[in-house]
Design a protein around this motif. Structure first.
Motif, short mmCIF file in Angstrom:
data_model
loop_
_atom_site.label_atom_id
_atom_site.label_comp_id
_atom_site.label_asym_id
_atom_site.label_seq_id
_atom_site.Cartn_x
_atom_site.Cartn_y
_atom_site.Cartn_z
N GLY A 57 54.15 41.74 28.11
CA GLY A 57 52.77 41.32 27.89
C GLY A 57 51.70 42.11 28.62
N SER A 58 52.06 42.77 29.72
CA SER A 58 51.08 43.55 30.49
C SER A 58 51.82 44.36 31.54
N GLY A 59 51.10 45.24 32.20
CA GLY A 59 51.70 46.00 33.29
C GLY A 59 52.04 45.10 34.47
N THR A 60 51.24 44.06 34.66
CA THR A 60 51.51 43.11 35.74
C THR A 60 52.79 42.33 35.44
N ASP A 61 52.95 41.87 34.19
CA ASP A 61 54.19 41.20 33.80
C ASP A 61 55.38 42.13 33.95
N ALA A 62 55.18 43.40 33.63
CA ALA A 62 56.28 44.36 33.73
C ALA A 62 56.80 44.42 35.17
N LEU A 63 55.86 44.47 36.13
CA LEU A 63 56.26 44.50 37.54
C LEU A 63 56.95 43.19 37.94
N LEU A 64 56.37 42.07 37.52
CA LEU A 64 56.93 40.77 37.87
C LEU A 64 58.34 40.60 37.28
N THR A 84 45.88 51.23 45.79
CA THR A 84 46.35 51.06 44.41
C THR A 84 45.58 49.90 43.79
N PHE A 85 45.82 49.69 42.49
CA PHE A 85 45.25 48.53 41.81
C PHE A 85 45.96 47.27 42.31
N VAL A 86 45.22 46.18 42.36
CA VAL A 86 45.69 44.93 42.96
C VAL A 86 47.00 44.41 42.35
N ALA A 161 52.00 52.54 35.70
CA ALA A 161 50.94 52.04 34.81
C ALA A 161 49.96 53.13 34.42
N GLN A 162 49.80 54.13 35.32
CA GLN A 162 48.80 55.17 35.06
C GLN A 162 49.43 56.51 34.67
N SER A 163 50.76 56.58 34.59
CA SER A 163 51.39 57.90 34.51
C SER A 163 52.32 58.12 33.32
N PHE A 184 49.74 49.19 28.98
CA PHE A 184 49.02 49.73 27.82
C PHE A 184 47.63 49.12 27.72
N TYR A 185 47.10 48.67 28.84
CA TYR A 185 45.73 48.16 28.90
C TYR A 185 44.78 49.23 28.34
N PRO A 186 43.69 48.84 27.69
CA PRO A 186 42.83 49.83 27.02
C PRO A 186 42.34 51.00 27.87
N ALA A 187 42.23 50.84 29.19
CA ALA A 187 41.75 51.96 30.02
C ALA A 187 42.86 52.91 30.44
N LYS A 188 44.12 52.59 30.09
CA LYS A 188 45.24 53.47 30.48
C LYS A 188 45.38 54.59 29.46
N PRO A 189 46.08 55.68 29.85
CA PRO A 189 46.21 56.80 28.91
C PRO A 189 46.80 56.40 27.54
N GLU A 195 46.32 43.43 25.71
CA GLU A 195 47.23 43.54 26.85
C GLU A 195 48.61 43.98 26.39
N GLY A 196 49.25 44.82 27.19
CA GLY A 196 50.62 45.23 26.88
C GLY A 196 51.21 45.99 28.04
N GLY A 197 52.54 46.03 28.09
CA GLY A 197 53.22 46.76 29.15
C GLY A 197 54.66 47.02 28.75
N TYR A 312 37.60 53.95 42.07
CA TYR A 312 38.98 53.46 42.18
C TYR A 312 39.55 54.04 43.45
N TYR A 313 39.66 53.30 44.58
CA TYR A 313 39.41 51.88 44.69
C TYR A 313 38.44 51.66 45.83
N ARG A 314 37.68 50.64 45.81
CA ARG A 314 36.60 50.43 46.76
C ARG A 314 37.06 49.74 48.03
C1 LIG Z 1 46.64 48.72 35.35
C2 LIG Z 1 47.61 48.71 36.44
C3 LIG Z 1 48.56 47.67 36.59
C4 LIG Z 1 48.54 46.43 35.77
O1 LIG Z 1 48.56 46.60 34.40
P1 LIG Z 1 47.95 45.45 33.45
O2 LIG Z 1 48.48 45.86 32.11
O3 LIG Z 1 46.49 45.51 33.55
O4 LIG Z 1 48.52 44.16 33.90
C5 LIG Z 1 49.48 47.76 37.61
N1 LIG Z 1 49.48 48.81 38.45
C6 LIG Z 1 48.61 49.82 38.35
C7 LIG Z 1 48.69 50.94 39.31
C8 LIG Z 1 47.62 49.80 37.35
O5 LIG Z 1 46.75 50.80 37.28
#
Ligand SMILES: *Cc1c(COP(=O)(O)O)cnc(C)c1O
Length: 369
Positions: A57-64, A84-86, A161-163, A184-189, A195-197, A312-314
């Motif tokens: 469902g998302s990159g966060t779900d992928a990690l979890l 890194t991103f939260v 998520a970014q690579s 696969f969030y819209p801002a990723k390459p 949402e997707g991962g 990225y990131y403050r």
């Molecule tokens: C975007 C991102 C995620 C999370 O991905 P989502 O699809 O937004 O949940 C995790 N780690 C990094 C480094 C990211 O840039």
């Protein structure tokens, strides 16, 4: 105004194919786990040269899901970068484990492997895993990370998520760690329209558990949950969109690499630090991130010229409210703290035209005049 990330031009390029692909899903009506899910997973397996790809469902779900499938939770500590991103830390806490924050290299922005070694030697935490983050599009130092993981019996997770699409010593992202996760969030390459991962691994037993965790811990049938799981499925519609986007992804990566090189060349004599790649790495340039001492001035100058920028990131993760009570590895995270005051990301996407990029470059140069 130049967009920071341009999804409209890409859509224009493949709009007909997207319309037809979406229509096919509307016709068959299998919105959850439709045939495009397996089709996209097969394409990812081939693209990344990996044994298994599990969409989610998302990159966060992928990690979890990866953490849960690897059995990492209560009582375990996980080393990960503070810069890194939260989501990288969020998944660790959601899994019930403890994040231990590590500093980064100020030139590559990647996790500091020497500090990981020091932290493991100090032995203050019960570390069982490392989450390395491929920040801004290039792989972390997996040669070093894999030897640290092997010596200390740790699970190595790549937050990719970014690579996705990048390589290290000719090996694709997805094959560089025990488990890799991406977004696969819209801002990723490589981006969907929502949402997707995905999780990528060569460990077939682990892949099987990931598939189970993704769907409420089910294994053979929908009435038995054999383990704790989540609702972590990717929508069929997102998979169908990603199938079309993967077909043009390599072309877009080449464009990003050319644009990054143009920025590097243009900024050579300016008082800005340009991003550095590790030897053997390629990057997909999810961000082009420079360092400047007087960031506020540059941001204001760009803004006056209608050029968007982003930070990225403050704030380091170890200073964010939900994470400030978790440990930082011995030595602290001074590079991260300094970078948060200096980094600035410039417009970067595969459809940025030379003329537009020249406007960005000219504005940056003018701000130092
Ligand atoms: C975007 C991102 C995620 C999370 O991905 P989502 O699809 O937004 O949940 C995790 N780690 C990094 C480094 C990211 O840039």
């Amino acid at each position: 105004m130049i967009p920071f990330v341009d999804l409209a031009r890409q859509q224009e390029r493949i709009r007909d194919r997207l319309d037809r692909a979406i229509a096919r899903v509307l016709d068959h009506g299998q919105y959850v786990m439709g045939p495009e899910i397996a089709e996209f997973e097969d394409l990812l397996v081939r693209y990344c040269d990996v044994d298994d790809a599990i969409s989610c469902g998302s990159g966060t779900d992928a990690l979890l899901i990866a953490l849960m499938a690897a059995g990492i939770g209560q009582g375990d500590s996980v080393l990960l970068p503070s810069f890194t991103f939260v989501a990288s830390a969020e998944a660790v806490v959601l899994a019930g484990a403890t994040p231990v924050f590590v500093d980064c290299d100020p030139n590559t922005y990647l996790i500091d492997c020497d500090q990981i070694r020091d932290a493991l030697e100090a032995n203050e935490h019960d570390c069982c895993a490392i989450i390395a983050v491929d920040l801004f599009g290039q792989p972390a130092d997996y040669r070093e990370l894999n030897s640290i993981a092997a010596e200390n019996r740790l699970t190595l997770i790549a937050d990719a998520a970014q690579s996705l699409g990048a390589t290290q010593n000719s090996c694709p992202v997805g094959t560089l760690a025990d488990i890799s996760t991406t977004s696969f969030y819209p801002a990723k390459p490589l981006a969907c329209y929502g949402e997707g991962g995905a999780i990528l691994t060569n460990r077939s037993a682990l892949a099987k558990v990931c598939r189970s965790v993704r769907i409420h811990g089910q294994e053979t049938n929908r009435y038995d949950s054999v383990r704790l799981g989540i609702n972590g499925r990717m929508d069929t519609l997102q998979a169908t969109i990603l199938i079309e986007k993967l077909a043009i992804f390599d072309d877009e990566i080449s464009a990003r690499q050319r644009i990054a090189q143009r920025y590097n060349d243009a900024f050579e004599t300016l008082p800005v630090v340009t991003p550095k790649l590790l030897p053997g790495n390629t990057s997909v340039w999810s961000s082009y991130t420079i360092q400047v001492e007087s960031r506020n001035d540059l941001v204001a100058h760009l803004k006056a010229d209608s050029i968007p920028s982003a930070i990225y990131y403050r704030k380091p993760l170890h200073q964010q409210a939900p994470y400030k009570d978790y440990p930082v590895a011995p030595g602290g995270a001074r590079n991260t703290e300094a970078l948060c005051n200096k980094v600035l990301s410039l417009p970067m996407h595969g459809y940025l035209e030379d003329g537009e990029q020249d406007e960005v470059i000219d504005s940056v140069i003018q701000s130092f005049a």
